[in-house]
Design an enzyme around this catalytic site. Structure first.
Site, PDB file in Angstrom:
ATOM      1  N   ARG A  89      -1.729  -1.907  14.983  1.00  0.00           N
ATOM      2  CA  ARG A  89      -2.159  -3.147  15.636  1.00  0.00           C
ATOM      3  C   ARG A  89      -3.649  -3.400  15.415  1.00  0.00           C
ATOM      4  NH1 ARG A  89       1.529  -0.742  19.406  1.00  0.00           N
ATOM      5  NH2 ARG A  89      -0.201   0.243  20.549  1.00  0.00           N
ATOM      6  N   ARG A  90      -4.215  -2.679  14.448  1.00  0.00           N
ATOM      7  CA  ARG A  90      -5.649  -2.794  14.166  1.00  0.00           C
ATOM      8  C   ARG A  90      -5.919  -3.316  12.753  1.00  0.00           C
ATOM      9  NH1 ARG A  90      -7.819   2.966  16.781  1.00  0.00           N
ATOM     10  NH2 ARG A  90      -6.853   2.664  18.846  1.00  0.00           N
ATOM     11  N   ARG A 139     -12.569 -20.448  15.625  1.00  0.00           N
ATOM     12  CA  ARG A 139     -13.250 -20.790  16.884  1.00  0.00           C
ATOM     13  C   ARG A 139     -13.696 -22.249  16.899  1.00  0.00           C
ATOM     14  NH1 ARG A 139     -18.787 -22.485  16.088  1.00  0.00           N
ATOM     15  NH2 ARG A 139     -19.314 -21.714  14.004  1.00  0.00           N
ATOM     16  N   SER A 140     -13.963 -22.822  15.727  1.00  0.00           N
ATOM     17  CA  SER A 140     -14.392 -24.214  15.610  1.00  0.00           C
ATOM     18  C   SER A 140     -13.600 -24.852  14.482  1.00  0.00           C
ATOM     19  CB  SER A 140     -15.894 -24.298  15.322  1.00  0.00           C
ATOM     20  OG  SER A 140     -16.307 -25.635  15.137  1.00  0.00           O
ATOM     21  N   ALA A 141     -12.856 -25.902  14.800  1.00  0.00           N
ATOM     22  CA  ALA A 141     -11.903 -26.452  13.838  1.00  0.00           C
ATOM     23  C   ALA A 141     -12.150 -27.933  13.614  1.00  0.00           C
ATOM     24  CB  ALA A 141     -10.477 -26.223  14.329  1.00  0.00           C
ATOM     25  N   CYS A 185     -16.682 -20.243  11.183  1.00  0.00           N
ATOM     26  CA  CYS A 185     -15.718 -21.085  11.903  1.00  0.00           C
ATOM     27  C   CYS A 185     -14.370 -20.368  11.980  1.00  0.00           C
ATOM     28  CB  CYS A 185     -15.574 -22.432  11.215  1.00  0.00           C
ATOM     29  SG  CYS A 185     -17.082 -23.421  11.251  1.00  0.00           S
TER      30      CYS A 185
END
Length: 264
Positions: free
Chosen positions: A126-127, A166-168, A146
């Site tokens: 899971r890493r 994070r920014s789209a 972004c």
């Protein structure tokens, strides 16, 4: 790509007006997810034309660990020109963080190589994660990441990838990012002898710039066309040995390109 159109419709219907770093102004929602089964076709929007050359070369540039815009310019790709210094330097952006994340002992961590090895040796981990969001380096970056964080997942012989953006910039950036990470998923799957599963796109601040709204209306008025297929024409020795000519997009039909200004 109905999922993408639904995102634009949601922002138009439910978004709030926000100011932004560029001074342009946006309509924004917080938190959205889209899932694409890569077996159903390569997720390139068909309601406007995408420049696949830029998508492929930028991804190869990231995988080289390069942050020199001159490499892209030499290949006719201009997408980073607005942010590059006169000598082409962009600071420690994506490629640097992917391939040379600075460790406290003065060495560097090749996150991409570690991910490929983990998929091969411990696919249930899971890493299996790559991060471009290095807080200490952000002040030196020409543009903060972004598409900041992605994770691979293996099940039933298939490789899936989830990206957190994070920014789209929904109109200009998101179609490009979806195609780029779908391509990366295909490449990693080939290197690890897996089939492709899903690409999941998760967005944080999902926004339409105020000077893109006419273009959005035009795109939403257009009918969908069938998705193309991606062919990878050879299997190189490693993920870092692919060339532009190794990729073939078959059956890509689209409506015409829609021009829109980039917010800088």
């Amino acid at each position: 790509m109905r999922q993408y159109h639904n995102l634009m419709k949601e922002v138009l219907a439910k978004g709030v007006q926000k100011s932004d770093r560029t001074g342009t102004g946006t309509i924004s929602v917080f938190g959205h997810q889209m899932r694409f089964n890569l077996a159903d076709g390569f997720p390139m929007v068909t309601t406007k034309k995408l420049h696949m050359k830029s998508i492929v070369y930028e991804l190869l540039w990231f995988l080289k660990g390069s942050t020199d815009n001159n490499w892209l310019k030499e290949r006719g790709v201009s997408i980073w020109n607005e942010w590059a210094a006169p000598d082409g330097d962009l600071g420690p952006i994506y490629g640097y963080q992917w391939r040379s994340w600075p460790a406290p002992n003065g060495q560097h961590i090749d996150q991409i190589s570690e991910v490929v090895e983990t998929i091969k040796k411990n696919p249930d981990s899971r890493r299996i994660i790559v991060s471009a969001w290095n807080v200490a380096d952000i002040p030196r970056m020409a543009l903060a990441p972004c598409h900041a964080f992605f994770q691979f997942y293996v099940a039933d012989g298939k490789l899936s990838c989830q990206l957190y953006q994070r920014s789209a910039d929904i109109f200009l950036g998101v179609p490009f990012n979806i195609a780029s990470y779908a391509l990366l998923t295909h490449m990693v799957a080939q290197q690890c002898n897996l089939e492709v599963g899903d690409f999941i796109w998760t967005g944080g601040d999902c926004h339409l710039y105020s000077n893109h709204l006419e273009q959005v209306d035009l795109q939403l008025s257009r009918d969908f066309l069938p998705l193309p297929k991606l062919n990878i024409l050879r299997k190189p020795d490693s993920l870092f040995d692919y060339e532009f000519e190794d990729f073939e997009i078959v059956g890509y039909e689209s409506h015409p390109h829609i021009k829109a200004p980039v917010a800088i």
